[in-house]
Design a protein around this motif. Structure first.
Motif, PDB file in Angstrom:
ATOM      1  N   LEU A  39     -12.997  39.545   7.907  1.00  0.00           N
ATOM      2  CA  LEU A  39     -13.265  40.997   7.621  1.00  0.00           C
ATOM      3  C   LEU A  39     -14.988  41.263   7.561  1.00  0.00           C
ATOM      4  O   LEU A  39     -15.383  40.576   6.975  1.00  0.00           O
ATOM      5  N   TRP A  45     -15.557  40.912   1.611  1.00  0.00           N
ATOM      6  CA  TRP A  45     -15.813  39.874   2.362  1.00  0.00           C
ATOM      7  C   TRP A  45     -16.899  39.951   3.181  1.00  0.00           C
ATOM      8  O   TRP A  45     -17.732  39.103   3.518  1.00  0.00           O
ATOM      9  N   SER A  97     -11.930  32.457   4.369  1.00  0.00           N
ATOM     10  CA  SER A  97     -10.701  31.922   3.389  1.00  0.00           C
ATOM     11  C   SER A  97     -10.103  30.826   3.530  1.00  0.00           C
ATOM     12  O   SER A  97      -9.930  30.248   4.523  1.00  0.00           O
ATOM     13  N   ASN A 216      -1.953  41.190   0.769  1.00  0.00           N
ATOM     14  CA  ASN A 216      -3.322  41.203   0.844  1.00  0.00           C
ATOM     15  C   ASN A 216      -4.056  41.665  -0.513  1.00  0.00           C
ATOM     16  O   ASN A 216      -3.421  42.639  -1.084  1.00  0.00           O
TER      17      ASN A 216
HETATM   18  O1  X2X Z   1      -5.074  37.698   7.407  1.00  0.00           O
HETATM   19  C1  X2X Z   1      -5.512  38.174   6.373  1.00  0.00           C
HETATM   20  O2  X2X Z   1      -4.378  38.318   5.604  1.00  0.00           O
HETATM   21  C2  X2X Z   1      -6.717  37.975   5.618  1.00  0.00           C
HETATM   22  C3  X2X Z   1      -7.626  38.978   6.210  1.00  0.00           C
HETATM   23  O3  X2X Z   1      -6.734  38.011   4.210  1.00  0.00           O
HETATM   24  C4  X2X Z   1      -7.159  36.572   5.855  1.00  0.00           C
HETATM   25  O4  X2X Z   1      -8.089  36.349   6.704  1.00  0.00           O
HETATM   26  C5  X2X Z   1      -6.676  35.432   4.884  1.00  0.00           C
END
Ligand code: X2X
Length: 344
Positions: A39, A45, A97, A216
């Motif tokens: 993101l 992020w 992440s 999310n």
């Molecule tokens: O894909 C997702 O849900 C996100 C944007 O949170 C991650 O990259 C883990």
């Protein structure tokens, strides 16, 4: 006089040598370094990457110049390939992440164990403590240089069908999940119908109704206006939270002078702290203004009573136990111990 002249000459020679060394070292520097992110700004992020890049440019007097590649565009949007690409040097650095790198680094699944971390203090107890150190050692062994933690956040459940208060409510619901099999296991255990896809594919799937829901952090809900793609129900169950990790490719790291390495590391630490505050904004205050904002969009926000939450914990316990073994019981035991001892 002669002696002084010699001294002066020596000093000048030493300065010239130091200058040449630095110049030689820096001739290995790339004109631009590629930073991968899922993101981009204005999400927290994305801001993590932006703040890091800006601090580095300033503190290295422009020697290290970083360009952001959000949408994991360096790996064509396939976020589960990001860590391999980083290791291979297709990506120079990343803020990633733990979920997306867990296919390559199984210990990173720790943060995705359902209902391991009950609150932010628990997240901090892990990232800022012994577990964080061990996780960094593991990432290092896996082939990248970890520098600091940031945070994506607690992942809340959203859907287009109905308010979810119990596992029964989730029955048969099509839920988009991220690229670790642990998530499929969790949603299968809850009776849902999970489908694994990248974030790039998730957005059209939500718009077209190909999937009913997703999970999310809440800031993403407001930034992407998810209610406009039919996501009318939110359940704040706080079942997992994914930290972000600031990393650099090993060869790139080795090509930098110690002073520049120190600047890059400190910048990552500073950016991480700033970003964590951004990621928690609106969720740590007593009245949780971010949830109010979401409710103000005409969305039903469901918070669970302790008993309701317990039903989700119970239903996912076998998944927790199964993955505890995969992640390493030792690491999970340490995490459980540190969470139990956390300062609230
Ligand atoms: O894909 C997702 O849900 C996100 C944007 O949170 C991650 O990259 C883990």
């Amino acid at each position: 006089m002669k002696f002084r002249r010699t001294l002066l000459g020596l000093a000048m020679a030493a300065t010239a040598l130091a200058f040449t060394n630095t110049a030689i070292a820096q001739s290995n520097y790339k004109a631009e370094y590629k930073m991968s992110l899922v993101l981009g700004p204005p999400t927290p992020w994305g801001m993590a990457g932006q703040i890091w890049a800006d601090l580095v440019r300033e503190r290295t007097q422009g020697r290290i110049n970083i360009k952001l590649y959000p949408g994991v565009s360096l790996v064509q949007g396939d976020q589960t390939r990001e860590f391999s690409a980083l290791r291979q040097g297709v990506i120079d650095m990343a803020v990633g992440s733990t979920i997306n790198w867990s296919p390559q680094v199984k210990e990173l699944n720790l943060f995705s164990l359902p209902f391991l971390m009950p609150d932010y203090a628990a997240v901090d107890a892990l990232t800022q403590g012994e577990v964080g150190k061990r996780i960094f050692a593991t990432i290092d062994r896996a082939g990248a240089v970890p520098l600091a933690f940031g945070e994506n956040g607690f992942r809340e459940l959203t859907n287009s069908k109905k308010a979810i208060k119990s596992p029964e409510d989730l029955k048969g619901m099509k839920i988009r999940v991220v690229g670790s099999p642990l998530f499929s296991d969790t949603f299968n255990a809850l009776g849902a119908n999970p489908t694994q896809m990248s974030w790039a594919d998730a957005q059209p799937a939500l718009s077209s109704g190909a999937v009913d829901g997703q999970e999310n952090p809440m800031f993403l809900f407001t930034v992407l206006k998810m209610h406009t793609v039919g996501q009318k129900y939110v359940t704040t169950w706080g079942y997992v939270a994914d930290p972000l990790v600031f990393v650099v490719n090993k060869d790139v790291w080795a090509s930098w002078t110690p002073a520049d390495q120190a600047a890059v590391r400190q910048s990552a630490i500073d950016a991480g702290k700033q970003e964590i505050a951004l990621a928690r904004k609106g969720l740590v205050e007593a009245d949780k203004p971010l949830l109010k904002e979401v409710a103000g969009m005409g969305v039903t926000v469901t918070t669970l009573s302790p008993a309701e939450r317990d039903a989700f914990v119970k239903a996912t316990r076998p998944v927790y136990e199964k993955w505890k073994a995969t992640i390493g019981a030792d690491l999970v035991n340490q995490a459980e111990k540190d969470i139990a001892a956390r300062k609230k």
